[in-house]
Design an enzyme around this catalytic site. Structure first.
Site, PDB file in Angstrom:
ATOM      1  N   ASP A  39      29.293  41.362  34.759  1.00  0.00           N
ATOM      2  CA  ASP A  39      29.159  41.919  36.107  1.00  0.00           C
ATOM      3  C   ASP A  39      27.949  42.840  36.226  1.00  0.00           C
ATOM      4  O   ASP A  39      28.008  43.881  36.879  1.00  0.00           O
ATOM      5  CB  ASP A  39      30.428  42.653  36.536  1.00  0.00           C
ATOM      6  CG  ASP A  39      30.548  42.757  38.064  1.00  0.00           C
ATOM      7  OD1 ASP A  39      29.755  42.094  38.756  1.00  0.00           O
ATOM      8  OD2 ASP A  39      31.402  43.507  38.558  1.00  0.00           O
TER       9      ASP A  39
ATOM     10  N   GLY B  31      32.251  50.052  47.794  1.00  0.00           N
ATOM     11  CA  GLY B  31      30.894  50.488  48.107  1.00  0.00           C
ATOM     12  C   GLY B  31      30.283  51.286  46.978  1.00  0.00           C
ATOM     13  O   GLY B  31      29.066  51.397  46.865  1.00  0.00           O
ATOM     14  N   ASN B  32      31.114  51.889  46.131  1.00  0.00           N
ATOM     15  CA  ASN B  32      30.616  52.600  44.951  1.00  0.00           C
ATOM     16  C   ASN B  32      30.171  51.639  43.855  1.00  0.00           C
ATOM     17  O   ASN B  32      29.500  52.042  42.907  1.00  0.00           O
ATOM     18  CB  ASN B  32      31.691  53.517  44.365  1.00  0.00           C
ATOM     19  CG  ASN B  32      31.711  54.889  45.009  1.00  0.00           C
ATOM     20  OD1 ASN B  32      32.601  55.195  45.786  1.00  0.00           O
ATOM     21  ND2 ASN B  32      30.737  55.712  44.691  1.00  0.00           N
ATOM     22  N   SER B  33      30.577  50.386  43.946  1.00  0.00           N
ATOM     23  CA  SER B  33      30.245  49.411  42.905  1.00  0.00           C
ATOM     24  C   SER B  33      28.744  49.368  42.658  1.00  0.00           C
ATOM     25  O   SER B  33      27.949  49.251  43.594  1.00  0.00           O
ATOM     26  CB  SER B  33      30.725  48.024  43.307  1.00  0.00           C
ATOM     27  OG  SER B  33      32.122  47.969  43.311  1.00  0.00           O
TER      28      SER B  33
ATOM     29  N   GLY C 232      32.288  30.361  15.981  1.00  0.00           N
ATOM     30  CA  GLY C 232      33.346  29.412  15.643  1.00  0.00           C
ATOM     31  C   GLY C 232      34.569  30.018  15.011  1.00  0.00           C
ATOM     32  O   GLY C 232      35.128  29.442  14.070  1.00  0.00           O
ATOM     33  N   ILE C 233      35.009  31.174  15.521  1.00  0.00           N
ATOM     34  CA  ILE C 233      36.241  31.770  15.007  1.00  0.00           C
ATOM     35  C   ILE C 233      37.155  32.147  16.158  1.00  0.00           C
ATOM     36  O   ILE C 233      36.709  32.365  17.284  1.00  0.00           O
ATOM     37  CB  ILE C 233      35.979  33.028  14.147  1.00  0.00           C
ATOM     38  CG1 ILE C 233      35.333  34.137  14.997  1.00  0.00           C
ATOM     39  CG2 ILE C 233      35.142  32.698  12.927  1.00  0.00           C
ATOM     40  CD1 ILE C 233      35.216  35.463  14.271  1.00  0.00           C
TER      41      ILE C 233
ATOM     42  N   THR D  93      32.325  50.157  38.605  1.00  0.00           N
ATOM     43  CA  THR D  93      32.559  48.726  38.800  1.00  0.00           C
ATOM     44  C   THR D  93      33.850  48.393  39.531  1.00  0.00           C
ATOM     45  O   THR D  93      33.882  47.507  40.367  1.00  0.00           O
ATOM     46  CB  THR D  93      32.552  48.003  37.435  1.00  0.00           C
ATOM     47  OG1 THR D  93      31.265  48.158  36.857  1.00  0.00           O
ATOM     48  CG2 THR D  93      32.872  46.529  37.578  1.00  0.00           C
ATOM     49  N   ALA D  94      34.947  49.070  39.225  1.00  0.00           N
ATOM     50  CA  ALA D  94      36.235  48.628  39.766  1.00  0.00           C
ATOM     51  C   ALA D  94      37.214  49.787  39.848  1.00  0.00           C
ATOM     52  O   ALA D  94      37.078  50.797  39.163  1.00  0.00           O
ATOM     53  CB  ALA D  94      36.828  47.517  38.893  1.00  0.00           C
ATOM     54  N   ILE D  95      38.208  49.605  40.710  1.00  0.00           N
ATOM     55  CA  ILE D  95      39.333  50.529  40.758  1.00  0.00           C
ATOM     56  C   ILE D  95      40.618  49.728  40.635  1.00  0.00           C
ATOM     57  O   ILE D  95      40.666  48.542  40.951  1.00  0.00           O
ATOM     58  CB  ILE D  95      39.366  51.378  42.053  1.00  0.00           C
ATOM     59  CG1 ILE D  95      39.462  50.490  43.283  1.00  0.00           C
ATOM     60  CG2 ILE D  95      38.194  52.309  42.127  1.00  0.00           C
ATOM     61  CD1 ILE D  95      39.647  51.264  44.578  1.00  0.00           C
ATOM     62  N   LEU D  96      41.638  50.388  40.162  1.00  0.00           N
ATOM     63  CA  LEU D  96      42.942  49.776  40.046  1.00  0.00           C
ATOM     64  C   LEU D  96      43.860  50.457  41.041  1.00  0.00           C
ATOM     65  O   LEU D  96      44.090  51.662  40.963  1.00  0.00           O
ATOM     66  CB  LEU D  96      43.487  49.942  38.625  1.00  0.00           C
ATOM     67  CG  LEU D  96      44.861  49.322  38.347  1.00  0.00           C
ATOM     68  CD1 LEU D  96      44.816  47.818  38.527  1.00  0.00           C
ATOM     69  CD2 LEU D  96      45.309  49.676  36.929  1.00  0.00           C
TER      70      LEU D  96
ATOM     71  N   HIS E 290      28.728  41.358  41.272  1.00  0.00           N
ATOM     72  CA  HIS E 290      29.537  40.986  42.430  1.00  0.00           C
ATOM     73  C   HIS E 290      28.986  41.572  43.736  1.00  0.00           C
ATOM     74  O   HIS E 290      29.358  41.121  44.813  1.00  0.00           O
ATOM     75  CB  HIS E 290      31.010  41.386  42.226  1.00  0.00           C
ATOM     76  CG  HIS E 290      31.279  42.852  42.278  1.00  0.00           C
ATOM     77  ND1 HIS E 290      31.496  43.613  41.152  1.00  0.00           N
ATOM     78  CD2 HIS E 290      31.391  43.703  43.314  1.00  0.00           C
ATOM     79  CE1 HIS E 290      31.730  44.861  41.496  1.00  0.00           C
ATOM     80  NE2 HIS E 290      31.669  44.939  42.807  1.00  0.00           N
TER      81      HIS E 290
END
Length: 461
Positions: A141, A213-215, A271-272, A231-234, A111
């Site tokens: 990502d 910016g840390n991504s 296929g499962i 990658t991400a923060i919540l 991203h």
């Protein structure tokens, strides 16, 4: 940044010492300074060796601005608007990790660079280089860049499978474009999935502060070994509240190897459909196993069917790796290329059995619109890809292609549209779509999902 999730947070690593206390420091550490006669621990000796391996990334490009009205050819013709979509300049600031000094490979997030036409990498010593995009994988990502630079420092790799909740970690990146910044904390949780951030999720959760910016930056252990890619923060509005996520380095390296060798990750299918083995299901199946994935469905004529797998089998290992749940099993298959032979150990009626399954190409059935209705001539229709349906919770019939000047284009359909209803009746698959069209073949009203918006399109009388 595209998500309300970004970068990792960090807590200050503090240790207090009283007279007579001693601390056994990791091998990388030098003798710490002395304050009031007591040794004070510091991460500085370790960081001084690895900080040159973390870089700042600036990605510049242009993105199309999608307006459902402007995307409608009839609307454009009526108001005399040009066919060229509007574009908007974007700049993404992020971080990266030098993973191979000899070849100049830099590991980062997809991203950060996905819309880039020009990528600039800035080293800790101030040198700047235009980077070449080697490959990127949206599903995990991960992206790989290459810079034409010498005298680089690469970050040694750790083993993310050996991480434990409570281990100290350090996040390094370029938050808010301020420049290289270091934060620290602990591993808060492991194996986080189902967050809807990526298609394949096995996140390391940490309270080491990360911010926009840390991504793409580094998450390292106290030995200075790379264990994750921030990658991400919540948090509300992308703010750091102490819950951050990093891609485990083992997953990132598996993806990187494919991107370097093939330029992309080629995923297949066996296929499962599977679900988690819960205590209630374990009791119902009469097994003592507490972890695993139950095969709920086996598709006809699939590799799983040919291998002999059946609904009700409980998968406990794939290629020697223990399976904890359905998401983890999906991640394992998601990192394997088409044509790979996989050994699956399952429990069938509480008896262990082993099957060999070869990953096959995904199937995608398409139908020419003219075969369904003349009003759809020129359109190629198909099922919504499983990944998109799962990730975006999107159901309907996808418009795979539209010929210029065709009835479908004149009616307002565009490639990428997802038709969600016909004459106000929801259509979740192709058979329902065809059935509803045949009920009123001369007058069609579609509710279409287009990008992040939606609109109604009327065809015929």
């Amino acid at each position: 940044m595209k998500r309300p999730l970004r970068v990792l947070p960090a807590l200050l690593f503090v240790a207090l010492f009283t007279g007579g206390m001693s601390l056994s420091l990791p091998a990388f550490a030098e003798l710490p300074p002395v304050v009031d006669g007591h040794q004070v621990p510091s991460l500085a000796p370790m960081l001084s060796k690895i900080l040159p391996a973390v870089v700042n990334i600036s990605a510049r490009g242009e993105v199309k601005v999608h307006n459902p009205l402007l995307d409608n050819p009839q609307f454009r013709r009526y108001f005399g608007l040009p066919d060229v979509p509007e574009e908007q300049r974007v700049e993404e600031l992020g971080s990266g990790v030098i993973i191979n000094a000899a070849k100049g490979y830099v590991l980062t997030n997809n991203h950060v660079v996905k819309d880039a036409q020009k990528i600039t990498v800035t080293l800790r010593d101030g040198r700047q280089f235009d980077a070449r995009l080697i490959g990127r994988d949206k599903a995990t990502d991960i992206a790989i860049l290459q810079i034409p630079a010498g005298h680089l420092t690469q970050l040694p790799l750790g083993d993310s499978t050996r991480l434990r909740v409570g281990d100290y970690v350090v996040a390094i990146g370029n938050p808010f474009g301020l420049g290289q910044t270091v934060t620290s904390g602990i591993v808060s949780a492991l194996g986080r999935s189902g967050l809807g951030i990526e298609s394949y999720e096995d996140f390391i959760q940490t309270d080491a502060p990360i911010n926009p910016g840390n991504s793409g930056g580094a998450l390292v252990d106290l030995h200075g070994h790379l264990v994750g890619i921030n990658t991400a923060i919540l948090g509300p509005d992308g703010a750091n509240i102490g819950i951050g996520f990093a891609i485990p380095v083992n997953m990132a390296i598996d993806v990187m190897d494919q991107l370097v060798k093939y330029g992309r990750v080629e995923r297949g299918r066996i296929g499962i459909a599977a679900q988690n083995l819960t205590p209630a299901l374990a009791k119902a199946f009469g097994v003592k196993q507490t972890q695993g994935a139950i095969i709920a469905q086996v598709q006809p004529d699939s590799p799983a069917t040919k291998a002999g797998l059946k609904a009700g089998d409980i998968v406990i290992e794939v290629n020697g790796r223990k399976v904890h749940d359905a998401a983890q099993m999906r991640n394992i298959f998601g990192l394997l290329r088409i044509g790979t032979e996989v050994k699956m150990q399952v429990l069938r009626h509480d008896r262990p059995m082993t099957f060999s399954v070869v990953i096959a190409k995904p199937t995608q059935t398409t139908v020419a619109g003219a075969r369904i209705n003349p009003l759809l001539a020129g359109a190629t229709l198909g099922e919504v890809p499983a990944e998109l349906a799962r990730q975006a919770k999107l159901h309907g019939v996808a418009v795979m292609a539209v010929q210029a000047g065709s009835p479908a284009e004149h009616g307002g359909l565009l490639k990428g549209d997802v038709i969600q209803s016909v004459n106000q009746v929801p259509v979740g698959d192709m058979s329902t779509f065809v059935r509803e069209i045949k009920r009123h073949p001369k007058s069609l009203l579609f509710n279409v999902r287009r990008g992040n918006g939606a609109l109604f399109i009327s065809l015929g009388g």
